[in-house]
Design a protein around this motif. Structure first.
Motif, PDB file in Angstrom:
ATOM      1  N   ASN A   4      10.027  -8.968  -7.335  1.00 33.78           N
ATOM      2  CA  ASN A   4       9.034  -8.305  -8.182  1.00 33.78           C
ATOM      3  C   ASN A   4       7.668  -8.214  -7.513  1.00 33.78           C
ATOM      4  O   ASN A   4       6.658  -8.072  -8.168  1.00 33.78           O
ATOM      5  N   ALA A   5       7.622  -8.319  -6.190  1.00 33.84           N
ATOM      6  CA  ALA A   5       6.355  -8.263  -5.468  1.00 33.84           C
ATOM      7  C   ALA A   5       6.261  -6.972  -4.670  1.00 33.84           C
ATOM      8  O   ALA A   5       7.257  -6.413  -4.254  1.00 33.84           O
ATOM      9  N   PHE A  66       1.168  -8.588  -4.019  1.00 34.06           N
ATOM     10  CA  PHE A  66       0.867  -8.666  -5.449  1.00 34.06           C
ATOM     11  C   PHE A  66       2.185  -8.654  -6.222  1.00 34.06           C
ATOM     12  O   PHE A  66       3.171  -8.097  -5.755  1.00 34.06           O
ATOM     13  N   THR A  67       2.172  -9.205  -7.421  1.00 33.32           N
ATOM     14  CA  THR A  67       3.339  -9.044  -8.272  1.00 33.32           C
ATOM     15  C   THR A  67       3.392  -7.591  -8.724  1.00 33.32           C
ATOM     16  O   THR A  67       2.351  -6.922  -8.825  1.00 33.32           O
ATOM     17  N   ARG A  72       0.829  -2.757 -11.333  1.00 34.21           N
ATOM     18  CA  ARG A  72       0.812  -1.665 -12.319  1.00 34.21           C
ATOM     19  C   ARG A  72      -0.571  -1.496 -12.941  1.00 34.21           C
ATOM     20  O   ARG A  72      -0.882  -0.447 -13.482  1.00 34.21           O
ATOM     21  N   ARG A  73      -1.396  -2.515 -12.855  1.00 27.78           N
ATOM     22  CA  ARG A  73      -2.746  -2.454 -13.422  1.00 27.78           C
ATOM     23  C   ARG A  73      -3.734  -1.746 -12.507  1.00 27.78           C
ATOM     24  O   ARG A  73      -4.837  -1.414 -12.911  1.00 27.78           O
ATOM     25  N   PHE A  74      -3.360  -1.541 -11.260  1.00 29.00           N
ATOM     26  CA  PHE A  74      -4.273  -0.963 -10.284  1.00 29.00           C
ATOM     27  C   PHE A  74      -4.284   0.551 -10.403  1.00 29.00           C
ATOM     28  O   PHE A  74      -3.248   1.182 -10.524  1.00 29.00           O
ATOM     29  N   GLU A  75      -5.467   1.110 -10.285  1.00 29.06           N
ATOM     30  CA  GLU A  75      -5.631   2.558 -10.428  1.00 29.06           C
ATOM     31  C   GLU A  75      -5.008   3.296  -9.241  1.00 29.06           C
ATOM     32  O   GLU A  75      -5.369   3.069  -8.092  1.00 29.06           O
ATOM     33  N   PRO A  76      -4.022   4.187  -9.526  1.00 28.51           N
ATOM     34  CA  PRO A  76      -3.477   5.010  -8.434  1.00 28.51           C
ATOM     35  C   PRO A  76      -4.541   5.978  -7.941  1.00 28.51           C
ATOM     36  O   PRO A  76      -5.371   6.458  -8.707  1.00 28.51           O
ATOM     37  N   TRP A  77      -4.500   6.277  -6.675  1.00 31.61           N
ATOM     38  CA  TRP A  77      -5.534   7.090  -6.055  1.00 31.61           C
ATOM     39  C   TRP A  77      -4.897   7.880  -4.920  1.00 31.61           C
ATOM     40  O   TRP A  77      -3.868   7.487  -4.376  1.00 31.61           O
ATOM     41  N   ARG A  78      -5.493   8.963  -4.530  1.00 26.67           N
ATOM     42  CA  ARG A  78      -5.108   9.695  -3.317  1.00 26.67           C
ATOM     43  C   ARG A  78      -6.318   9.664  -2.413  1.00 26.67           C
ATOM     44  O   ARG A  78      -7.399  10.081  -2.792  1.00 26.67           O
ATOM     45  N   LEU A  79      -6.127   9.140  -1.231  1.00 23.04           N
ATOM     46  CA  LEU A  79      -7.205   9.067  -0.266  1.00 23.04           C
ATOM     47  C   LEU A  79      -6.741   9.799   0.975  1.00 23.04           C
ATOM     48  O   LEU A  79      -5.756   9.419   1.595  1.00 23.04           O
ATOM     49  N   ASP A  80      -7.414  10.898   1.306  1.00 21.29           N
ATOM     50  CA  ASP A  80      -6.979  11.760   2.409  1.00 21.29           C
ATOM     51  C   ASP A  80      -5.522  12.169   2.240  1.00 21.29           C
ATOM     52  O   ASP A  80      -4.731  12.125   3.188  1.00 21.29           O
ATOM     53  N   ALA A  81      -5.158  12.518   1.027  1.00 22.08           N
ATOM     54  CA  ALA A  81      -3.807  12.983   0.665  1.00 22.08           C
ATOM     55  C   ALA A  81      -2.740  11.900   0.832  1.00 22.08           C
ATOM     56  O   ALA A  81      -1.555  12.191   0.875  1.00 22.08           O
TER      57      ALA A  81
END
Length: 104
Positions: A4-5, A66-67, A72-81
Motif C-alpha cells: 500500500n505504499a 508514502f502510504t 490520495r490526499r496530495f493534490e495531483p498536478w501537471r508540471l511540464d506535461a
C-alpha cells in the motif's frame, strides 16, 4: 516496500538535501514555494526537472515513500506535461515520510 505504499521523487539542490539531512524536514528555501513541495511520480521526470532547474550535475533526486492512503490526499498536478503531486509542507512534515534513497 509495502503493497500500500507509493514512491514519489523530488529533485533538490545540494543545500536542500543538506537541510533535510540535518533537520529531517522539508523546508521552504530561497526561490521555492513557501507552502508546498512538488514531487514527480517517476524518477525520470525528477531527473528532467533537476536538469532544467539546477543544471546537469548540481542536483540530487530523493526517493520518498508514502502510504497509498496518504498519497490520495496530495493534490495531483501537471508540471511540464508530466504527472506530479503538490504536497503542503505542514502535511508533508507531519507525515514524516520515509526517504529511502537519493542520488549521490
Amino acid at each position: 516496500m509495502e503493497n500500500n505504499a507509493i514512491k514519489l521523487y523530488r529533485a533538490v539542490c545540494p543545500a536542500e538535501l543538506n537541510d533535510f539531512e540535518k533537520t529531517g524536514l522539508f523546508n521552504a528555501g530561497p526561490n521555492s514555494y513557501e507552502e508546498a513541495k512538488c514531487f514527480a511520480e517517476s524518477a525520470e521526470d525528477a531527473v528532467t526537472w533537476g536538469k532544467e532547474l539546477y543544471g546537469k550535475d548540481t542536483f540530487h533526486v530523493m526517493e520518498v515513500v508514502f502510504t497509498a492512503e496518504d498519497a490520495r490526499r496530495f493534490e495531483p498536478w501537471r508540471l511540464d506535461a508530466r504527472p506530479a503531486r503538490v504536497i503542503d509542507l505542514k502535511i508533508l512534515n507531519a507525515l514524516k515520510p520515509k526517504v529511502t534513497n537519493w542520488t549521490p
